[in-house]
Design an enzyme around this catalytic site. Structure first.
Site, PDB file in Angstrom:
ATOM      1  N   LYS A 102      41.364  24.825  40.999  1.00  0.00           N
ATOM      2  CA  LYS A 102      42.325  25.922  40.807  1.00  0.00           C
ATOM      3  C   LYS A 102      43.718  25.335  40.865  1.00  0.00           C
ATOM      4  O   LYS A 102      43.924  24.280  41.492  1.00  0.00           O
ATOM      5  CB  LYS A 102      42.160  26.955  41.921  1.00  0.00           C
ATOM      6  CG  LYS A 102      42.728  28.324  41.586  1.00  0.00           C
ATOM      7  CD  LYS A 102      41.737  29.153  40.794  1.00  0.00           C
ATOM      8  CE  LYS A 102      42.297  30.496  40.443  1.00  0.00           C
ATOM      9  NZ  LYS A 102      41.258  31.354  39.842  1.00  0.00           N
ATOM     10  N   GLY A 211      42.681  49.465  39.055  1.00  0.00           N
ATOM     11  CA  GLY A 211      43.158  48.392  38.174  1.00  0.00           C
ATOM     12  C   GLY A 211      42.771  48.712  36.731  1.00  0.00           C
ATOM     13  O   GLY A 211      41.592  48.910  36.435  1.00  0.00           O
ATOM     14  N   GLY A 213      43.890  46.763  33.999  1.00  0.00           N
ATOM     15  CA  GLY A 213      44.385  45.619  33.227  1.00  0.00           C
ATOM     16  C   GLY A 213      43.269  45.054  32.378  1.00  0.00           C
ATOM     17  O   GLY A 213      42.374  45.782  31.926  1.00  0.00           O
ATOM     18  N   ASN A 214      43.296  43.742  32.183  1.00  0.00           N
ATOM     19  CA  ASN A 214      42.302  43.078  31.338  1.00  0.00           C
ATOM     20  C   ASN A 214      40.877  43.422  31.779  1.00  0.00           C
ATOM     21  O   ASN A 214      40.060  43.885  30.969  1.00  0.00           O
ATOM     22  CB  ASN A 214      42.581  41.562  31.414  1.00  0.00           C
ATOM     23  CG  ASN A 214      41.621  40.753  30.591  1.00  0.00           C
ATOM     24  OD1 ASN A 214      40.615  41.252  30.100  1.00  0.00           O
ATOM     25  ND2 ASN A 214      41.909  39.479  30.428  1.00  0.00           N
ATOM     26  N   ALA A 215      40.591  43.249  33.058  1.00  0.00           N
ATOM     27  CA  ALA A 215      39.218  43.485  33.533  1.00  0.00           C
ATOM     28  C   ALA A 215      38.897  44.988  33.616  1.00  0.00           C
ATOM     29  O   ALA A 215      37.895  45.453  33.056  1.00  0.00           O
ATOM     30  CB  ALA A 215      39.041  42.817  34.900  1.00  0.00           C
ATOM     31  N   GLY A 216      39.751  45.755  34.287  1.00  0.00           N
ATOM     32  CA  GLY A 216      39.455  47.169  34.544  1.00  0.00           C
ATOM     33  C   GLY A 216      39.436  48.032  33.299  1.00  0.00           C
ATOM     34  O   GLY A 216      38.558  48.903  33.143  1.00  0.00           O
TER      35      GLY A 216
HETATM   36  P1  NAD Z   1      45.732  42.246  34.948  1.00  0.00           P
HETATM   37  O1  NAD Z   1      47.057  41.728  35.388  1.00  0.00           O
HETATM   38  O2  NAD Z   1      45.433  42.365  33.495  1.00  0.00           O
HETATM   39  O3  NAD Z   1      45.475  43.706  35.588  1.00  0.00           O
HETATM   40  C1  NAD Z   1      45.644  43.986  36.937  1.00  0.00           C
HETATM   41  C2  NAD Z   1      45.665  45.494  37.123  1.00  0.00           C
HETATM   42  O4  NAD Z   1      45.856  45.775  38.514  1.00  0.00           O
HETATM   43  C3  NAD Z   1      46.811  46.182  36.404  1.00  0.00           C
HETATM   44  O5  NAD Z   1      46.360  47.441  35.920  1.00  0.00           O
HETATM   45  C4  NAD Z   1      47.855  46.381  37.508  1.00  0.00           C
HETATM   46  O6  NAD Z   1      48.723  47.482  37.243  1.00  0.00           O
HETATM   47  C5  NAD Z   1      46.927  46.691  38.658  1.00  0.00           C
HETATM   48  N1  NAD Z   1      47.592  46.520  39.946  1.00  0.00           N
HETATM   49  C6  NAD Z   1      48.529  45.598  40.288  1.00  0.00           C
HETATM   50  N2  NAD Z   1      48.949  45.831  41.546  1.00  0.00           N
HETATM   51  C7  NAD Z   1      48.233  46.874  41.999  1.00  0.00           C
HETATM   52  C8  NAD Z   1      48.209  47.595  43.224  1.00  0.00           C
HETATM   53  N3  NAD Z   1      49.028  47.276  44.243  1.00  0.00           N
HETATM   54  N4  NAD Z   1      47.339  48.624  43.339  1.00  0.00           N
HETATM   55  C9  NAD Z   1      46.528  48.947  42.317  1.00  0.00           C
HETATM   56  N5  NAD Z   1      46.525  48.339  41.140  1.00  0.00           N
HETATM   57  C10 NAD Z   1      47.363  47.314  40.987  1.00  0.00           C
HETATM   58  O7  NAD Z   1      44.672  41.338  35.683  1.00  0.00           O
HETATM   59  P2  NAD Z   1      43.133  41.142  35.334  1.00  0.00           P
HETATM   60  O8  NAD Z   1      42.991  39.936  34.478  1.00  0.00           O
HETATM   61  O9  NAD Z   1      42.529  42.445  34.903  1.00  0.00           O
HETATM   62  O10 NAD Z   1      42.609  40.723  36.777  1.00  0.00           O
HETATM   63  C11 NAD Z   1      42.337  41.689  37.777  1.00  0.00           C
HETATM   64  C12 NAD Z   1      41.578  40.998  38.898  1.00  0.00           C
HETATM   65  O11 NAD Z   1      40.384  40.436  38.362  1.00  0.00           O
HETATM   66  C13 NAD Z   1      42.316  39.823  39.574  1.00  0.00           C
HETATM   67  O12 NAD Z   1      41.934  39.782  40.929  1.00  0.00           O
HETATM   68  C14 NAD Z   1      41.765  38.613  38.863  1.00  0.00           C
HETATM   69  O13 NAD Z   1      41.846  37.427  39.671  1.00  0.00           O
HETATM   70  C15 NAD Z   1      40.327  39.050  38.687  1.00  0.00           C
HETATM   71  N6  NAD Z   1      39.660  38.304  37.615  1.00  0.00           N
HETATM   72  C16 NAD Z   1      40.062  38.440  36.336  1.00  0.00           C
HETATM   73  C17 NAD Z   1      39.413  37.691  35.365  1.00  0.00           C
HETATM   74  C18 NAD Z   1      39.810  37.817  33.918  1.00  0.00           C
HETATM   75  O14 NAD Z   1      39.197  37.131  33.101  1.00  0.00           O
HETATM   76  N7  NAD Z   1      40.744  38.673  33.579  1.00  0.00           N
HETATM   77  C19 NAD Z   1      38.374  36.818  35.705  1.00  0.00           C
HETATM   78  C20 NAD Z   1      37.976  36.716  37.026  1.00  0.00           C
HETATM   79  C21 NAD Z   1      38.638  37.474  37.982  1.00  0.00           C
END
Ligand code: NAD
Length: 408
Positions: A102, A211, A213-216
Site C-alpha cells: 500500500k 456511501g 460513491g464508486n462502490a455504494g
Molecule cells: P468514493 O470516494 O467514490 O465514495 C465514498 C462515498 O462515501 C461518497 O458517497 C462520500 O460522499 C461518502 N462519504 C464520505 N464521507 C462520509 C461520511 N462522513 N459519512 C457518510 N458518507 C461519507 O469511494 P469508493 O471508491 O466508493 O470507496 C468507498 C470505500 O470502499 C472506501 O473505504 C474504500 O477504501 C473502499 N474500497 C473501494 C474500492 C473501489 O474499488 N472503489 C475497493 C476496495 C475498497
C-alpha cells in the site's frame, strides 16, 4: 490501539483459532519493507513545496506486492502499514497470486490544481520507481486517486524505465491498458457475495447503503435492477430515506449533476448516524472506516452487515454485534472484487490481450463465489465469525506457501 496493531490483533486471533505456523505469524507482524520518501513539487504559484510519501511492502509470499495509492492528509506510516497487511490477507482470501502493499502521499488534493496533481504524481513516482514494477510491486487507485492519476503514474514510470512497464499500475483508463469492468468491480464482487450469502430471498430484503460513491452507487444500481428495495442511501452530507423504497435512477441522476443528497427534495432526509440504525434487513457500509463503534453497535437493527469500505466496523463493535447475533461479512472478502480485477489487468497487460466486460465479470464471479464458499465452510467448521473465518482462509493459504518455501 493503532490501526496496524488492530490488524495484527486480527491476524493473531485467526492464528490462534486455526493453530497457524508460529514462524509465519511472526513474519506477518512486520512489513518486508517500508519506503518513506520526501519529494518536491513546483506549485502553480512558483513556490516549491515538499511532500511526504510512503510505499509499504508487507508480504510477497503469494506474489508481487499489490495495493492502492492513497492521497490524503491522514496518510502516515501506521495507516499505510495496516492497509498493506490487509492487502496481503485480502489477496489470499480470494486466492490470487499477489502479496500485499500500500502507498500514499500526505496531501489534500482539494487544494491542488490538475497540473499540480499531475506534477505531484510524477514526483512521487520518481521517488519510488526503483521499488515498484510489473513483477515486484503494482500500485492501484485508492482514496482520492483515480484512473487519470494511474495514467500519469504509468507514463512517468515508463519514461524512467526505457518505455517499459505498462503493467506497473492498475486501474488505468481502458484506452491506456486498463481492464474493462474495473470501475464496477468492487460493487460487482460485493453483489456476488450478497447473492451467495442471502440466496433467492435477497429480493425480499430491505436495504440501506452508507456511501454513494464508486462502490455504494454501483451496488445500489445492481440491487435496484434485481428488484431489491433500497430504503436509504447517503453521502458525506447525509442521506435520503423512503419507506416505500428509493428510485435509485433518480438519486443517481441527482448525484451525477453534482447535488448533495441532503438537498434532494424528492425524499425525506436522514443523517448518516440515523441511516446506520434503520430497521432494515441488510446494511451495506460503503463510505469510511470506523463508522460502527462501541458507541452505536448496540443500536444497529439490521440482521446482516456487508463491509464494502475498508474497516467500517471497529474491533469493539465486532464483539458487540457478534453477541447480538448480527452477522458482519468482512471487507477483506466483500470488497476484494477491486483487487481481483486489478489482477486481471496485470494479466492482460502481460499478455497484451484484452478481455470483454462479460468475460471479466464471469471470471470475477467464479473467484468471489469460490472465496465466499471457502469462508462460509471455515465459519461453519470453526464456529467463528465471518471475519475470523476470512482471516483463517487467508492465513492457511499463506501457511502452505510459507511451509513449502522454508523447510529450515
Ligand atoms: P468514493 O470516494 O467514490 O465514495 C465514498 C462515498 O462515501 C461518497 O458517497 C462520500 O460522499 C461518502 N462519504 C464520505 N464521507 C462520509 C461520511 N462522513 N459519512 C457518510 N458518507 C461519507 O469511494 P469508493 O471508491 O466508493 O470507496 C468507498 C470505500 O470502499 C472506501 O473505504 C474504500 O477504501 C473502499 N474500497 C473501494 C474500492 C473501489 O474499488 N472503489 C475497493 C476496495 C475498497
Amino acid at each position: 490501539m493503532s490501526l496496524f496493531e488492530n490488524t495484527l490483533q486480527q491476524i493473531k486471533k485467526a492464528g490462534e483459532i486455526a493453530n497457524i505456523n508460529q514462524d509465519l505469524l511472526m513474519t506477518m507482524r512486520s512489513p518486508e519493507a517500508i519506503h518513506k520518501v520526501n519529494f518536491n513539487v513546483r506549485m502553480d504559484s512558483g513556490e516549491l513545496k515538499r511532500f511526504e510519501g510512503y510505499r509499504v511492502q508487507h508480504n510477497s509470499l503469494a506474489g508481487p506486492y499489490k495495493g492502492g495509492l492513497r492521497y490524503s492528509e491522514n496518510v502516515d506510516e501506521d495507516e499505510v502499514m495496516a492497509l498493506a497487511a490487509w492487502m496481503s490477507i485480502k489477496c489470499s482470501v480470494v486466492g490470487i497470486p499477489l502479496g500485499g502493499g500500500k502507498g500514499g502521499v500526505k496531501v489534500d488534493t482539494k487544494k491542488l490544481s490538475d497540473s499540480e496533481l499531475e506534477r505531484l504524481t510524477r514526483g512521487f513516482v520518481g521517488s519510488i520507481y526503483k521499488f515498484i514494477g510489473p513483477s515486484t510491486d503494482v500500485p492501484a487507485p485508492d482514496m482520492y486517486t483515480n484512473p487519470q492519476i494511474m495514467a500519469w503514474a504509468t507514463d512517468e514510470y515508463m519514461k524512467l524505465n526505457d518505455g517499459k512497464g505498462l503493467g506497473t499500475f492498475t486501474g488505468k483508463p481502458v484506452e491506456f491498458g486498463g481492464a474493462m469492468g474495473r470501475s464496477t468491480a468492487t460493487a460487482d464482487g460485493a453483489y456476488f457475495v450478497m447473492k451467495d450469502k442471502i440466496g433467492d430471498s435477497l429480493v425480499d430484503k430491505s436495504v440501506a447503503i452508507q456511501g454513494f460513491g464508486n462502490a455504494g452507487s454501483v451496488l445500489a444500481k445492481l440491487l435496484d435492477d434485481a428488484g431489491v428495495k433500497i430504503h436509504a442511501v447517503s453521502d458525506s452530507s447525509g442521506g435520503v430515506y423512503s419507506k416505500d423504497g428509493l428510485d435509485i435512477g433518480l438519486v443517481d441522476e441527482f448525484k451525477e449533476n453534482g447535488g448533495r443528497l441532503v438537498d434532494m427534495k424528492d425524499y425525506e432526509t436522514i443523517t448518516n448516524e440515523a441511516l446506520l440504525e434503520l430497521e432494515v434487513d441488510v446494511l451495506c457500509l460503503a463510505a469510511l472506516e470506523n463508522v460502527i463503534t462501541e458507541k452505536n453497535a448496540k443500536n444497529i437493527k439490521a440482521d446482516i452487515i456487508f463491509e464494502l469500505a475498508n474497516g467500517p466496523v471497529s474491533s469493539d463493535a465486532d464483539d458487540i454485534l457478534e453477541e447480538r447475533k448480527i452477522e458482519v461479512i468482512p471487507d477483506i472478502l466483500v470488497n476484494a472484487g477491486g483487487v481481483t480485477v486489478s489482477y486481471f489487468e496485470m494479466v492482460q497487460n502481460k499478455q497484451n490481450n484484452y478481455w470483454s466486460a462479460e468475460e471479466t465479470k464471469e471470471k470475477l464471479q467464479k473467484i468471489m463465489s469460490d472465496a465466499y464458499a471457502d469462508v462460509r465452510s471455515t465459519h461453519d467448521d470453526y464456529k467463528c465469525s465471518y471475519r475470523e473465518a476470512a482471516f483463517i482462509v487467508a492465513m492457511k493459504r499463506l501457511e502452505e506457501k510459507f511451509e513449502i518455501r522454508s523447510s529450515m
